[in-house]
Write an enzyme that holds these catalytic residues in place. Structure first.
Site, PDB file in Angstrom:
ATOM      1  N   ALA A   1       6.355  -6.428  -1.380  1.00  0.00           N
ATOM      2  CA  ALA A   1       5.152  -7.178  -1.751  1.00  0.00           C
ATOM      3  C   ALA A   1       5.187  -7.492  -3.248  1.00  0.00           C
ATOM      4  O   ALA A   1       5.657  -6.680  -4.043  1.00  0.00           O
ATOM      5  CB  ALA A   1       3.915  -6.361  -1.415  1.00  0.00           C
TER       6      ALA A   1
ATOM      7  N   CYS B   1      -3.508   1.126   6.912  1.00  0.00           N
ATOM      8  CA  CYS B   1      -3.831   0.573   8.232  1.00  0.00           C
ATOM      9  C   CYS B   1      -4.311   1.674   9.169  1.00  0.00           C
ATOM     10  O   CYS B   1      -4.929   1.394  10.186  1.00  0.00           O
ATOM     11  CB  CYS B   1      -2.629  -0.157   8.818  1.00  0.00           C
ATOM     12  SG  CYS B   1      -1.142   0.824   8.771  1.00  0.00           S
TER      13      CYS B   1
ATOM     14  N   GLU C   1       8.004   2.930  14.791  1.00  0.00           N
ATOM     15  CA  GLU C   1       8.852   3.344  13.676  1.00  0.00           C
ATOM     16  C   GLU C   1       8.816   4.859  13.603  1.00  0.00           C
ATOM     17  O   GLU C   1       7.764   5.473  13.735  1.00  0.00           O
ATOM     18  CB  GLU C   1       8.348   2.728  12.371  1.00  0.00           C
ATOM     19  CG  GLU C   1       8.493   1.209  12.371  1.00  0.00           C
ATOM     20  CD  GLU C   1       8.225   0.577  11.000  1.00  0.00           C
ATOM     21  OE1 GLU C   1       7.176   0.867  10.410  1.00  0.00           O
ATOM     22  OE2 GLU C   1       9.077  -0.204  10.542  1.00  0.00           O
TER      23      GLU C   1
ATOM     24  N   ARG D   1      11.109   3.593   5.808  1.00  0.00           N
ATOM     25  CA  ARG D   1      10.867   3.654   7.255  1.00  0.00           C
ATOM     26  C   ARG D   1      11.641   2.559   7.986  1.00  0.00           C
ATOM     27  O   ARG D   1      11.896   2.660   9.181  1.00  0.00           O
ATOM     28  CB  ARG D   1       9.357   3.502   7.486  1.00  0.00           C
ATOM     29  CG  ARG D   1       8.931   3.680   8.873  1.00  0.00           C
ATOM     30  CD  ARG D   1       7.539   4.235   8.933  1.00  0.00           C
ATOM     31  NE  ARG D   1       6.545   3.192   8.927  1.00  0.00           N
ATOM     32  CZ  ARG D   1       5.255   3.430   9.150  1.00  0.00           C
ATOM     33  NH1 ARG D   1       4.824   4.640   9.357  1.00  0.00           N
ATOM     34  NH2 ARG D   1       4.394   2.453   9.149  1.00  0.00           N
TER      35      ARG D   1
ATOM     36  N   ASN E   1       0.805  -1.229   0.000  1.00  0.00           N
ATOM     37  CA  ASN E   1       0.000   0.000   0.000  1.00  0.00           C
ATOM     38  C   ASN E   1       0.837   1.277   0.000  1.00  0.00           C
ATOM     39  O   ASN E   1       0.441   2.275  -0.584  1.00  0.00           O
ATOM     40  CB  ASN E   1      -1.043  -0.013   1.123  1.00  0.00           C
ATOM     41  CG  ASN E   1      -0.445  -0.143   2.493  1.00  0.00           C
ATOM     42  OD1 ASN E   1       0.724  -0.504   2.638  1.00  0.00           O
ATOM     43  ND2 ASN E   1      -1.223   0.142   3.509  1.00  0.00           N
TER      44      ASN E   1
ATOM     45  N   GLU F   1       4.305  -3.900  12.454  1.00  0.00           N
ATOM     46  CA  GLU F   1       3.274  -2.896  12.156  1.00  0.00           C
ATOM     47  C   GLU F   1       2.143  -3.646  11.473  1.00  0.00           C
ATOM     48  O   GLU F   1       2.252  -3.984  10.294  1.00  0.00           O
ATOM     49  CB  GLU F   1       3.829  -1.818  11.226  1.00  0.00           C
ATOM     50  CG  GLU F   1       4.899  -0.951  11.831  1.00  0.00           C
ATOM     51  CD  GLU F   1       4.402  -0.075  12.966  1.00  0.00           C
ATOM     52  OE1 GLU F   1       3.163   0.038  13.156  1.00  0.00           O
ATOM     53  OE2 GLU F   1       5.246   0.477  13.685  1.00  0.00           O
TER      54      GLU F   1
ATOM     55  N   LYS G   1      12.238  -7.751   1.457  1.00  0.00           N
ATOM     56  CA  LYS G   1      11.301  -8.430   0.560  1.00  0.00           C
ATOM     57  C   LYS G   1      10.066  -7.554   0.403  1.00  0.00           C
ATOM     58  O   LYS G   1       9.242  -7.436   1.308  1.00  0.00           O
ATOM     59  CB  LYS G   1      10.886  -9.789   1.121  1.00  0.00           C
ATOM     60  CG  LYS G   1      10.185 -10.606   0.057  1.00  0.00           C
ATOM     61  CD  LYS G   1       9.186 -11.583   0.594  1.00  0.00           C
ATOM     62  CE  LYS G   1       7.851 -10.987   0.872  1.00  0.00           C
ATOM     63  NZ  LYS G   1       7.133 -10.421  -0.294  1.00  0.00           N
TER      64      LYS G   1
END
Ligand code: ADP
Length: 492
Positions: free
Chosen positions: A191, A299, A473, A174, A166, A265, A189
């Protein structure tokens, strides 16, 4: 040449320039199998590029490169790490137009939001560049006298960083920002839906002079097959993950075997509370920001909008007017404010949640039906009278659907807001200072937006409680996630 032709020429040039291989030990390399997987445009369904599909062996090579580079990188001067991060910050801004186009193509968000994300992503590098210079320690006398305590901080070691689709760039910086600032090497890694932004970032880090092996990137379709052996290898010392709570729990269980440090997170189910005394237009603006940033695929998105009885109808009416005025379309087109959702599964979930809520009595004020045609579009939607047993009151919607739920009292809304296993962020709109602070303290979430619909800021500690995660973070604590504290007892 027409404007849209010009855009497709630019898109082709940007796609042509982005690396599509794995980044291992400072060099781009094909996976051992030679396999690739497609990346497609959610606005059209068309294939944009094919990228390397790593095998578990490729993953191991990447982690070995990170392990080999760790000791040398830990010994670099903080100022050198500051310089690397600031060069990467500058390059992100220099290349922002191309990077924004790339992000919009693979992820769908409107170009203006992609530019915003790249600027936000760059800020993590600037913020953590300075943090590299501030890693502190201590020296004190033991309470009984005699002995001295010397306290120092050291990089935790090679890290595994797993990021979602997203915010394909900012969720990377971050983690990479504080890892580099602390002197940690890493394997990232991204998405599978959005690897291109991370691969472009990999090139920027190389161009910024980040040493070989410090940042390695592994793109793959079999996330578990590639990452689990790395987690269980004992060679990595830290996992930082942003994604769903379900996957976070699987990863925590895998990390338990080697007692690996984790930052998590995870998902959210943010309550957005509007009291009768709120500035209603500000509350609507805040709700639009909290709901519609990233098409609702965040989120931090307002998932349950609680409006007090005295203003509930008027608030829903104004929200509906603002939502229905938004222009939906491909993110690359001028004027688009709402792009497509990420894929068929993402849109399918939104369709199901709306059907469930309306079947239980919710009313649709605007939107509510997915259009035909290519792309995974869903219109901005406002539902009112959403019952508390509706699935969308319990699950992350991850789409442009605002569910408005009326409430009577402060106690009632606080209890409802906290009635969830999640605890990432809450939003409160009120003009009563004492109520604002009282409610902010009672809400079970890691972050609270008071009269504002956006809380993300690289200089602030972002993170959740309960099943929304572990650790923070950003802020001045973000770098601590990548540092170990060592105490040396001294006899004098
Ligand atoms: P979402 O539902 O938003 O796609 P996920 O939690 O499934 O969120 O994915 C977030 C990231 O975690 C992605 O990079 C994905 O590939 C990765 N991932 C998913 N499952 C696993 C797994 N079992 N092990 C490691 N990474 C995983």
């Amino acid at each position: 040449m027409s404007f849209s032709n010009d855009r497709s020429v630019r898109s082709a040039r940007v796609l042509d320039a982005v690396p599509t291989q794995l980044l291992i030990g400072g060099a781009w390399a094909d996976p051992a199998s030679g396999a690739t997987f497609p990346v497609s445009n959610p606005a059209t369904g068309e294939e944009l590029a094919r990228v390397a599909d790593a095998t578990p062996d490729d993953g191991r090579r990447a982690l070995d490169a990170a392990v080999d580079a760790q000791a040398g990188f830990a010994a670099t001067a903080p100022r050198d790490r500051y310089d690397m991060l600031m060069r990467a910050y500058d390059l992100l801004h220099e290349r922002i137009d191309d990077l924004a186009l790339l992000m919009t193509l693979e992820m769908g968000k409107p170009l203006a939001e992609s530019r915003g994300e790249i600027a936000y992503a760059a800020e993590f590098f600037r913020h953590f560049a300075s943090e590299a210079l501030r890693i502190d320690g201590g020296y004190q006398t033991a309470p009984a006298g005699g002995a001295r305590f010397l306290v120092t901080k050291q990089p935790v070691g090679p890290c595994l960083l797993i990021t979602p689709w997203n915010f394909p760039m900012a969720m990377g910086t971050r983690k990479i920002g504080p890892a580099i600032a602390a002197g940690c090497t890493s394997v990232i890694k991204p998405a599978p839906q959005t690897p291109l932004s991370m691969l472009a970032l990999g090139q920027i880090l190389l161009d910024a002079g980040v040493p070989a092996g410090v940042v390695n990137i592994v793109t793959c379709t079999d996330a578990n097959g590639v990452m689990e052996p790395l987690i269980r290898s004992g060679k990595a010392r830290k996992l930082s993950f942003t994604g769903s709570t379900a996957v976070g729990k699987i990863l925590l269980a895998q990390c338990a075997d080697t007692v690996m440090r984790t930052s998590m997170e995870l998902g959210g189910n943010a309550p957005f509370i509007v009291f009768d005394d709120a500035e209603l237009d500000e509350a609507v603006t805040g709700a639009m920001a909290a709901k519609m940033r990233n098409m609702g695929e965040a989120c931090t998105a307002a998932n349950r909008i609680y409006a007090q009885q005295g203003v509930a109808d008027e608030f829903a009416r104004r929200l509906s007017t603002a939502m229905s005025a938004l222009q939906v379309g491909p993110g690359v087109e001028d004027g688009t404010q709402v792009g497509p959702l990420i894929d068929d599964a993402g849109r399918g979930k939104v369709v199901d949640l709306v059907a469930d809520a309306t079947a239980r009595g919710a009313r649709v004020l605007t939107g509510g039906a997915a259009p035909d045609g290519p792309g995974f579009f869903y219109p901005p939607t406002v539902l009112v009278d959403v019952p508390t047993d509706a699935r969308m009151a319990r699950e992350e919607i991850f789409g442009p659907v605002a569910s408005v739920i009326p409430f009577a009292t402060e106690d009632e809304v606080v209890a409802a807001a906290n009635d969830t296993p999640y605890g990432l962020v809450s939003y409160v709109f009120t003009n009563d200072l004492r109520r604002a602070l009282r409610v902010a303290e009672r809400l079970e979430s890691g972050m609270v937006g008071l009269n504002q619909g956006v809380v993300s800021n690289p200089a602030a500690p972002f993170g959740g409680i309960k099943e929304s995660g572990l650790g923070r973070e950003g802020g001045n604590v973000g770098i601590d996630e990548f540092l170990e504290v060592k105490y040396i007892g001294i006899s004098v």
